[in-house]
Design an enzyme around this catalytic site. Structure first.
Site, mmCIF file in Angstrom:
data_model
loop_
_atom_site.group_PDB
_atom_site.id
_atom_site.type_symbol
_atom_site.label_atom_id
_atom_site.label_comp_id
_atom_site.label_asym_id
_atom_site.label_seq_id
_atom_site.Cartn_x
_atom_site.Cartn_y
_atom_site.Cartn_z
ATOM 1 N N GLU A 1 4.707 -2.421 -43.628
ATOM 2 C CA GLU A 1 5.109 -3.834 -43.509
ATOM 3 C C GLU A 1 6.623 -3.898 -43.317
ATOM 4 O O GLU A 1 7.364 -3.083 -43.878
ATOM 5 C CB GLU A 1 4.744 -4.533 -44.832
ATOM 6 C CG GLU A 1 5.180 -5.989 -44.952
ATOM 7 C CD GLU A 1 5.086 -6.501 -46.399
ATOM 8 O OE1 GLU A 1 5.333 -5.718 -47.343
ATOM 9 O OE2 GLU A 1 4.757 -7.691 -46.573
ATOM 10 N N LYS B 1 0.422 -12.467 -42.108
ATOM 11 C CA LYS B 1 0.070 -12.320 -43.533
ATOM 12 C C LYS B 1 -0.356 -13.652 -44.153
ATOM 13 O O LYS B 1 0.388 -14.639 -44.094
ATOM 14 C CB LYS B 1 1.269 -11.748 -44.277
ATOM 15 C CG LYS B 1 1.051 -11.415 -45.738
ATOM 16 C CD LYS B 1 2.305 -10.702 -46.269
ATOM 17 C CE LYS B 1 2.206 -10.291 -47.717
ATOM 18 N NZ LYS B 1 3.423 -9.531 -48.123
ATOM 19 N N CYS C 1 0.267 -5.800 -46.935
ATOM 20 C CA CYS C 1 0.749 -5.703 -48.322
ATOM 21 C C CYS C 1 -0.196 -6.395 -49.309
ATOM 22 O O CYS C 1 -1.312 -5.942 -49.517
ATOM 23 C CB CYS C 1 2.167 -6.239 -48.413
ATOM 24 S SG CYS C 1 2.999 -5.778 -49.970
#
Lengths: 327, 327
Positions: free
Chosen positions: B60, B136, B185
């Site tokens: 990331e 995300k 993540c």
């Protein structure tokens, strides 16, 4: 004095720690009598109570052999089911638990007045009252009998799908009124069920299982070691991702010629194993479950209100099977 | 000859095995230049390609330090974002990958023409074309700047929530057209995202992360060991429960005074770790990913069409936060 302490501290400082036992059983053979089996469960209950446990978790279908491994007609099949709970066959377990002031989770085959069959678990409080009931939703196996196989897995034939959803409920005030949930066997591999309980703030998940250790028909398949790893992994991660304690309890060993994994565990809200069975027989595992240890996860990493984004989760309820993008 | 073989066997017998690399990076300091960082990524790409990898997974926010740890004004903030992808700052990585015939996953901060900010990842095919994009969804951290804290976690302030859902996509025919998915993540701890990909038949999940190893402000908190365990547990179990491979890759080590866990892993569809980073620095991990190893899980234990019961999963989309039963 207690009242004075509360005034000084400003709030009741009740601890929320409960000693919990998993009561793994070895195999229960088809030829074993109900009385023999009940005596084993009572012995495990007494052993757990003597060690200070206030709550005891028995396996799935804990009163009988895992009968879905055989084809049978309705009349014979129904002999494996309980028409009321408790009933004369298992009243002694209820009585002994109430005398000892111990609650318990018990898996059994349920036949309702309306003639419905379910793979069921109940949680009974230390006063003998039923606190909660769950009927298994993720039934494995098949409806059809497979030709030329000595051992079947006929849960989808013998049971209806559970119709109670995933209903969390409260334990007694003496225990700190914890939020409890129940799953049965294969359910523990399905994160949807765990999350439905997580969304009710579950602090202790109670689960029993009967899981094959190998293909009893001699085909290729996963090793007992891999199957035990899967069982433990699913319990650990779903406990972590829902910030809950979990107790996952096996019926284990060679049951009527078919092997069942053991590996009963108690898992903390970090997903860490705090107790684990070492045998494939009747065995008690114990842990002091601090319900307040769930707070860290529920308030930070898994603070659902802050972090979940349900507008993107639609597929979970809108489709059943997988639909791959075009090749 | 190949055509004759196909006629004899009756079907193409293409293998679906792809050598995949995780390219963990050590810390990328705030003072490092873009060129320095890109040179490190290219060196890792070349190392992976020399070892036979056809697909490389970077972390990331792989082009910069984890800038959400500091308060900053818009003008400075936007210097950490990419306005197009590729762009002159990272074109050399794209060029080198295409020359080597290697695909890659890259996490970066995306600033759109409309002025939206996202924490984004793309997967680029071996021909240099973008195969898929993900923004995300599970942003951790806070919107507000916390007083008197040297280190912040301001993802909720600096990024908008991802608006692309969980879009699975196909890898190239040369790879056997596998179904690929991406998470970033914190997403890897949320079974909802995994399941949305599982419901699209995902065979390889690509994930990068920057995860704190401890509280950089010196407060109490979980150890680096526990945080690494959580990271690995979530990847293992969600890979197992969706019968998919997973590659989970860290930016690791002491970045501008704040520690990041390492522990990059490649996980098979049984949830077993097949490769794991040993350092907190730039490091390649490798595995031969057999997409057909997903079949066992997808056709049996996690045959969704046979076993899922979405009519009971309503809470997952109908409520955001937890709602406990009355005490």
């Amino acid at each position: 004095m207690a009242a004075m302490m509360r005034r000084i501290i400003g709030a009741p400082c009740m601890t929320r720690i409960l000693r919990v036992a998993g009561a793994q059983t070895g195999p229960i053979q088809r030829a074993d009598t109900r009385r023999q089996t009940l005596d084993r469960l009572i012995a495990l209950l007494e052993q757990a109570a003597a060690a200070g446990a206030k709550m005891v978790v028995f396996p799935e279908l804990a009163l009988t052999t895992f009968f879905p491994r055989w084809p049978m007609e309705r009349q014979e099949l129904d002999t494996w089911f309980e028409r009321t709970m408790p009933n004369p066959h298992c009243q002694a377990l209820f009585d002994r638990a109430r005398d000892l002031g111990v609650g318990f989770y018990l898996g059994y085959a349920e036949l309702t007045e309306q003639g419905q069959h379910f793979n069921t678990a109940i949680t009974v409080g230390p006063d003998g009252q039923v606190l909660g009931k769950y009927r298994k939703i993720h039934l494995p196996g098949s409806v059809e009998i497979k030709d030329r196989q000595k051992y079947q897995q006929l849960e989808k034939r013998y049971f209806e799908y559970g119709d109670l959803g995933f209903p969390a409920f409260r334990g007694p005030k003496d225990w700190g009124s914890p939020v409890l949930g129940m799953l049965i066997c294969n359910d523990r591999r399905w994160p949807e069920g765990w999350r439905c309980y997580g969304l009710q703030g579950v602090e202790l998940m109670l689960m029993g299982y009967n899981s094959a250790a190998y293909d009893p028909n001699g085909g290729e398949g996963e090793s007992a070691e891999l199957r035990t790893f899967h069982s433990t992994l699913a319990a650990q991660s779903n406990a972590y991702m829902n910030a809950t304690w979990a107790v996952s309890v096996a019926k284990a060993g060679n049951e009527d010629g078919a092997g069942l994994i053991g590996g009963s565990v108690i898992i903390d809200p970090n997903g860490i194993i705090v107790a684990q069975a070492k045998t494939l027989g009747d065995e008690i595992i114990l842990a002091d479950v601090d319900f307040d240890a769930c707070k860290q996860g529920k308030e930070k990493m898994f603070n659902f209100a802050q972090h979940r984004r349900p507008q993107w989760y639609g597929r979970i309820v809108e489709q059943v099977g997988a639909e791959a993008p075009p090749a």
